[in-house]
Design an enzyme around this catalytic site. Sequence first.
Site, PDB file in Angstrom:
ATOM      1  N   LYS A 198      -5.588 -88.736  63.861  1.00 27.26           N
ATOM      2  CA  LYS A 198      -6.982 -88.932  63.415  1.00 27.26           C
ATOM      3  C   LYS A 198      -7.070 -89.376  61.958  1.00 27.26           C
ATOM      4  CE  LYS A 198      -8.179 -85.063  66.361  1.00 27.26           C
ATOM      5  NZ  LYS A 198      -8.803 -83.740  66.444  1.00 27.26           N
ATOM      6  N   ASP A 233      -9.624 -76.513  70.272  1.00 24.34           N
ATOM      7  CA  ASP A 233     -11.063 -76.448  70.532  1.00 24.34           C
ATOM      8  C   ASP A 233     -11.383 -76.138  71.992  1.00 24.34           C
ATOM      9  OD1 ASP A 233     -10.062 -78.906  71.258  1.00 24.34           O
ATOM     10  OD2 ASP A 233     -11.553 -80.091  70.200  1.00 24.34           O
TER      11      ASP A 233
END
Length: 494
Positions: A198, A233
Amino acid sequence: MSVTAATSPSVGSFHLCRRSTRPAGLPRFRMTVRSTAVSVTPLVTKLRKECATPLPLLRHVADAMAADMRAGLAVDGGSDLKMILSYVDSLPTGNEKGLFYALDLGGTNFRVLRVQLGGKEERVIATEFDQVSIPKDLMFGTSEELFNFIASGLAKFAENEGNKFHLPAGTKREIGFTFSFPVKQTSVDSGILIKWTKGFSVSGTAGRDVVACLNEAMERLGLDMRVSALVNDTVGTLAGARYWDDDVMVAVILGTGTNACYVERVDAVPKLQNHASSSGSTIINTEWGAFSNGLPLTEFDRDMDAASINPGEQIFEKTISGMYLGEIVRRVLLKMAEADALFGDPILEKLSTPFALRTPDLCAMQQDTSDDLQDVGSILYNVAGVESNLSARKIVVEVCDTIVKRGGRLAGAGIVGILQKMEEDSKGVIFGKRTVVAMDGGLYENYPQYRTYLSEAVTELLGDDIAKNVVIEHSKDGSGIGAALLAAANSKYL
């Protein structure tokens, strides 16, 4: 989990569908583009055929998902699915009491949250959160610099506890750390960073325990807190939903990227040796974005994959998640424009730009119920730089629907594959009673057609009688509070 596209902020990110309007002064589109319904039909027909997800294909995908899960549980590297051990054996029960923190690092921001828990009677008494942007230079700096910055933000947040929050005497503040980068988990509160993704390229962290990096930074600041749970997550989403509903067994994120995790019996994990679990179960992070078996792919999928930063990888994610649906449609429309003059003879500079058309654009176009599909025309003009007549707009909506239908139905088949694997190992425990699948992520939340197609596929595969026991429930932003709840469930003080 890690989202594979470099531009992707996080798994769950996905902006709302938007109604598009014409800029001031732009005339209503002239219907001067020649009719193209006849010439484009063969391409649309071919696309529909290649993207079709009939029941036998969905069954194959579900069966293959279950088989790949077993292979990945048997040995590391046994299948495309990593089947990562989370070491989360204790899920929230509702009995947790006290003050707990969560820290969520998954993109260019990090988020901090605190929650005061009051046990079964009071549950969540109070929550507060804050979000901090990470300076660009720290994304390319040293490990010490990045974790110092994060610890500093955490310290400032901790300083401002209001009178609604109370730390029990004799305890220190505990943190659930959501770290959404590739990690090899080594215990519930430790994990080795495999690599940054990312857009991060921080030196000195790869191969190190990220919890140790954070603990050292907190010690340097004199911040008396400890990490009691390291989670991704998806695991946080499962924990957050399970706190309110004991029947939650699976969590799925469908946003910019995608992932799924589920509650597994420890004795069904051959590669988990010498691990004692008081509950007899643990959460497995499937990393299902890497699944690839039996998916109906087109030339547009293959070309997009070849041009990506990770060719041959994350094929399921590239077929079902929000990062990629818009790009697949853009590639289809570009071919129709070039080969069949779908939009007449315009300059195709915008439409030729990778990722110019985003999944929220598809969503907005599919919500257009006007007679002349004016919103569709506006989006094509503003985003893709092309004028369109009604015939072309109808074709565009059909292309959007074809790609989104395939994605939603394949996601549904993946969910059934997970449930199927669980049911095979414990007859009746999954399909014989109410079982909840917690869903999070903007794609699922904001795209009604996608949601419908996913749900329809689940019902088709399971049949009405079993499907009525499977509840697919939206769990908005559950991963943040879920991490704090896991800190509580794994607290050394409880």
